[in-house]
Design an enzyme around this catalytic site. Structure first.
Site, mmCIF file in Angstrom:
data_model
loop_
_atom_site.group_PDB
_atom_site.id
_atom_site.type_symbol
_atom_site.label_atom_id
_atom_site.label_comp_id
_atom_site.label_asym_id
_atom_site.label_seq_id
_atom_site.Cartn_x
_atom_site.Cartn_y
_atom_site.Cartn_z
ATOM 1 N N CYS A 1 0.831 -1.216 0.000
ATOM 2 C CA CYS A 1 0.000 0.000 0.000
ATOM 3 C C CYS A 1 0.862 1.261 0.000
ATOM 4 O O CYS A 1 1.592 1.528 0.966
ATOM 5 C CB CYS A 1 -0.923 -0.030 1.220
ATOM 6 S SG CYS A 1 -1.787 1.507 1.553
ATOM 7 N N CYS B 1 0.222 3.799 2.827
ATOM 8 C CA CYS B 1 0.668 3.192 4.092
ATOM 9 C C CYS B 1 2.173 3.406 4.270
ATOM 10 O O CYS B 1 2.643 3.729 5.367
ATOM 11 C CB CYS B 1 0.369 1.690 4.111
ATOM 12 S SG CYS B 1 -1.380 1.274 3.960
#
Length: 231
Positions: free
Chosen positions: A159, A162
């Site tokens: 991600c 993230c």
């Protein structure tokens, strides 16, 4: 009405009709219907558009890996039969929706996308280890047994947002340790927990106070805004 006025109107109507025929979107369908369509399709083309590592951990039976983030996605997709249905999925639906739209753009006639991704799937998967169940809900609830606020960061290694947030989350984890307990949980290793908590987008931040959710944030949040939430 004069023909000179009617002609533009007819031409516009024709173009709209053609556009509607050529841009029919893909179908995003629930897991049960997705599974039924696979069963009733001869030699179904099932594409897992996650990363190779995600695919290796577990995947739908008979699926093949075609990484949406890979540079060769389009070239590899062209090798499949565009006249036959193709089934697309990822972890939670973000990448598969983009991939499905691209497949339609490439000329695939029928594209089915798994709504909610493999996190929402309850059917058979390959490559999954029964022992790797991850954190239980009971263990999760134990994390909330504190007088301090608890921030749970659900993330994944693949991600992008993230990864952007990771450095300052780790910094705040130390700087605000007296006020807030910050815990990061990898959804790929804790799928059952993520499903129970209805975490289907990443990153997802859950802020608890006295074992009760105070706020839920989905997507990237800056260090400055996160600090304000935690104070």
């Amino acid at each position: 009405m004069k023909f000179s006025k009617i002609l533009p109107l007819l031409l516009f109507t024709f173009l709209v009709a053609c556009n509607n025929q050529t841009t029919k979107p893909f179908e995003s369908i629930a897991p049960k219907e997705f599974a039924e369509k696979i069963k009733t399709t001869e030699s179904p083309q099932i594409l897992d558009v996650r990363t190779p590592d995600e695919f290796e951990s577990e995947h739908l039976k008979n699926a093949v890996n075609l990484n949406w983030n890979g540079e060769d996605f389009t070239a590899k997709a062209e090798a499949y039969d565009k006249s036959k249905p193709v089934f697309v999925y990822c972890l939670s639906g973000g990448r598969s929706k983009k991939a499905a739209a691209k497949l339609k753009e490439l000329g695939f006639t029928t594209v089915y996308e798994l709504d909610g991704g493999i996190m929402n799937w309850t059917g058979e998967v390959s490559g999954a280890s029964p022992a790797e169940t991850g954190m239980t809900m009971s263990e999760f609830n134990d994390l909330l047994k504190t007088d301090k606020k608890v921030l749970i960061d659900f993330y994944a290694e693949w991600c992008g947002p993230c990864k952007q947030m990771e450095p300052f989350l780790l910094k705040l984890q130390k700087e605000m340790a007296d006020k807030v307990t910050i815990i990061r949980i990898d959804v790929d290793k804790n799928k059952a927990l993520a499903e129970q908590l209805k975490v289907n987008q990443l990153p997802t931040l859950l802020l608890y106070k006295n074992k009760t959710i105070e706020s839920k944030t989905i997507g990237f949040v800056s260090e400055e805004n996160l600090k304000k939430q935690l104070q």
